[in-house]
Design an enzyme around this catalytic site. Sequence first.
Site, PDB file in Angstrom:
ATOM      1  N   CYS A  22       1.034  -1.067  -0.083  1.00 17.14           N
ATOM      2  CA  CYS A  22       0.137   0.072  -0.089  1.00 17.14           C
ATOM      3  C   CYS A  22       1.062   1.282   0.027  1.00 17.14           C
ATOM      4  O   CYS A  22       0.172   2.474  -0.144  1.00 17.14           O
ATOM      5  CB  CYS A  22      -0.902   0.101   1.149  1.00 17.14           C
ATOM      6  SG  CYS A  22      -2.044  -1.297   1.310  1.00 17.14           S
ATOM      7  N   ASP A  78       2.793   2.021   2.638  1.00 17.98           N
ATOM      8  CA  ASP A  78       3.153   2.636   3.919  1.00 17.98           C
ATOM      9  C   ASP A  78       3.190   1.524   4.823  1.00 17.98           C
ATOM     10  O   ASP A  78       2.049   1.017   4.741  1.00 17.98           O
ATOM     11  CB  ASP A  78       2.078   3.654   4.257  1.00 17.98           C
ATOM     12  CG  ASP A  78       2.426   5.056   4.121  1.00 17.98           C
ATOM     13  OD1 ASP A  78       3.587   5.487   4.502  1.00 17.98           O
ATOM     14  OD2 ASP A  78       1.475   5.837   3.769  1.00 17.98           O
ATOM     15  N   CYS A  90       7.175   7.177   2.674  1.00 15.23           N
ATOM     16  CA  CYS A  90       7.690   8.321   2.263  1.00 15.23           C
ATOM     17  C   CYS A  90       8.006   9.198   3.443  1.00 15.23           C
ATOM     18  O   CYS A  90       7.693   8.583   4.731  1.00 15.23           O
ATOM     19  CB  CYS A  90       6.655   9.109   1.478  1.00 15.23           C
ATOM     20  SG  CYS A  90       5.252   9.601   2.259  1.00 15.23           S
ATOM     21  N   CYS A 106      -0.776   9.629   6.276  1.00 15.62           N
ATOM     22  CA  CYS A 106       0.504   9.029   7.044  1.00 15.62           C
ATOM     23  C   CYS A 106       0.340   9.106   8.318  1.00 15.62           C
ATOM     24  O   CYS A 106       1.042   8.431   9.161  1.00 15.62           O
ATOM     25  CB  CYS A 106       1.760   9.924   6.391  1.00 15.62           C
ATOM     26  SG  CYS A 106       2.217   9.817   4.892  1.00 15.62           S
TER      27      CYS A 106
END
Lengths: 395, 327
Positions: free
Chosen positions: B54, B56, B81, B131
């Site tokens: 996915c 993450d 990221c 995130c």
Amino acid sequence: MMKVYLDNNATTMVDPEVKAAMDPYFTEIYGNPNSLHDFGTSCHPALRKAMDQMYEAIGARDEDDIVVTSCATESNNWILKGIYFDLIKNGDKDHIITTEVEHPSITAVCRWLEEQGVRVTYLPVNQEGIVEAHTVRDFITDKTALVSIMWANNETGAIFPVEQIAEICKEKGVLLHTDGVQAVGKIPVDVIQAGVDFMSFSAHKFHGPKGVGALYIRNGHPLTSLLHGGEHMGGRRSGTLNVPGIVGMGKAIELANYYLKFEEEHVRRLRDKLEDAILELPDIYSVGPRANRTPNTVLVSVRGVEGEAMLWDLNRAGIAASTGSACASEDLEANPIMTAVGADSELAHTAVRLSLSRFTTEEEIDYTIEQFKKAVERLRAISSTYAYMPENMKA
Amino acid sequence: MAKTDLIGGSIWEEYSQKVQELMNNPKNQGELTEDDAKRLGGELIVADFGAESCGDAVRLYWIVDPKTDKILDAKFKSFGCGTAIASSDTMVELCKGKTVDEAVKITNIDVEKAMRDEPNTPAVPPQKMHCSVMAYDVIKKAASLYKGVDMESFEDEIIVCECARVSLNTIKEVIKLNDLKTVEEITDYTKAGAFCKSCIKPGGHEEREWYLVDILADTRREMEEEKLKEAAEKQASGEEISFNDMTLVQKIKAIDSVIDESVRQYLIMDGGNMEVLDVKQNGQYTDVYIRYLGACSGCASSTTGTLYAIESTLKEKLDPNIRVLPI
Ligand SMILES: Cc1ncc(COP(=O)(O)O)c(C=O)c1O
Ligand code: FES
């Protein structure tokens, strides 16, 4: 800090020679080429020369058209929408064949055409990132209006078997368009030898200016215009001619062809050096065999490191690279190429594209190798992929 | 769409300084092992959330004191990221020294707010909010492991978005916590709907049991009802709620009662009357559309004098941002 530009598949630096060729057409020779007076006609020689350069570079014949557009996105829109009007809406066809890995300026138009009721087949690519010619044959029906397949892929550099696909299309009597944006200026492109009916290309991908593209049209095949208006470009595309742009595109394509050998030898050697060095690290692989790639491109997948994080670290070191994956783009999709070539799903977000140009130096490549390794080291140290997990807690 | 949207910005330009610094130098990155747990006299908890597929994934390490439930030390590892790294780092910082029960209360909002440079400027652009949601989810995962909540029951939630594996509860919670109003926002916060888009509304790629559009509508309705209930409770307990905090329905009621109490009688004395046709929220203003009845309706002074009187009464009794508009 060294600044290294390795995102030449996104756009390129304008070659200073190209800029010099364009220069007079801003403040000295600025007339409208459609005007009768000297101000207008004085830009004709340069325009004619630029057209000659383009015809020569892609091997077009005088009876063919190369219509200059505002970008390859326009060329791609034009061919798809034109064919839709001519052969589907006002004809008896209902089907278009393309691939899963085209640029959005093809896929987004296809999705829109689907909303208009067109059937679109998106051919999958194999592990090497290309469509095998025979799959095209399997999907052509007597209702197929157009096959549109890229010549080289922007993410991987993979070169598609355009010539073989053209043979199949010819045999079946179906028109063939190719998005040649990533091929022109990187590998030899001859539209006649390849046997394509239409080809899009764009100046800013081969050290020409941004905002100038073209659509090659074999034998002046009829195609409903996208832009109606004055009778520019032989009535095929209206809009006052972008004189400096066209002059620049002509010069740029001439130079690109002149440097093809250099591209094939020097740029390829640097790319291979970079790729070899990166592949020395564990758990890294590159997509598609080198021999069948444009000489300037490599897409690497770094296990355990998300692509945008990699770009961030490279950028901090002054190096420009790119990724089509997750976080870097506006949406959150995985890099479709990684999925398309059947990579492990864990690798979908790990792709980093490095694309060189004839201006890339050995020194820049050495520096990039060093910095790339540093970035991988730092980010893998943070990565959960390689981190400790007690046996009893494993899910 | 507007001027600022036409030339797309780089999402990197929207990261706060804090986010950028944490991306470059996360402070709490690392592992904790059984040895560390022994040394500190606590229990080691390792929780995973998300998946590399996915884009993450985060792994959270806790050492928890079993006597006090206090988190003695915490670290993280992340595949993600830069903002995922920064959010995880911040989340770990916020966990340290808290009890597990306290830590579970840390939300993605707390994480994001802690990374702001300026209190009112978001630390990350909206499409990066997921995130911090991830950082929030992994705490819950760790807590469930520590508390011995059955993992199966944890997985037993209704999954609305399969691509991103987002549960109904998460979606409802995120809508409520962040006061989300559109499906696009849900997607930005949770990734639900970011992939095949089947879960957004019927008619997509694949038929599904739950759709984001319906969940959003239902949850907004629930929120409205909760607000009403809260207000009713407050009223019952004698607490005044300010006009601003009222729902539209409550506002209409309040306006009606002020008119009944303080306006209508004067109009009737003059042989007229009025009715409230509509109340609309117009940015900061509450616009009250009225119609004069009887003697008032033809009277020239009604549009000026009476209108002024009605408006100032409402302004004084309820809120200075009320505007009265005759139709
Ligand atoms: C394969 C391909 N097609 C089309 C385009 C669009 O070109 P332009 O920028 O001229 O619209 C690009 C550029 O990114 C491309 O790589
Ligand atoms: S199910 Fe939600 S995006 Fe696919």
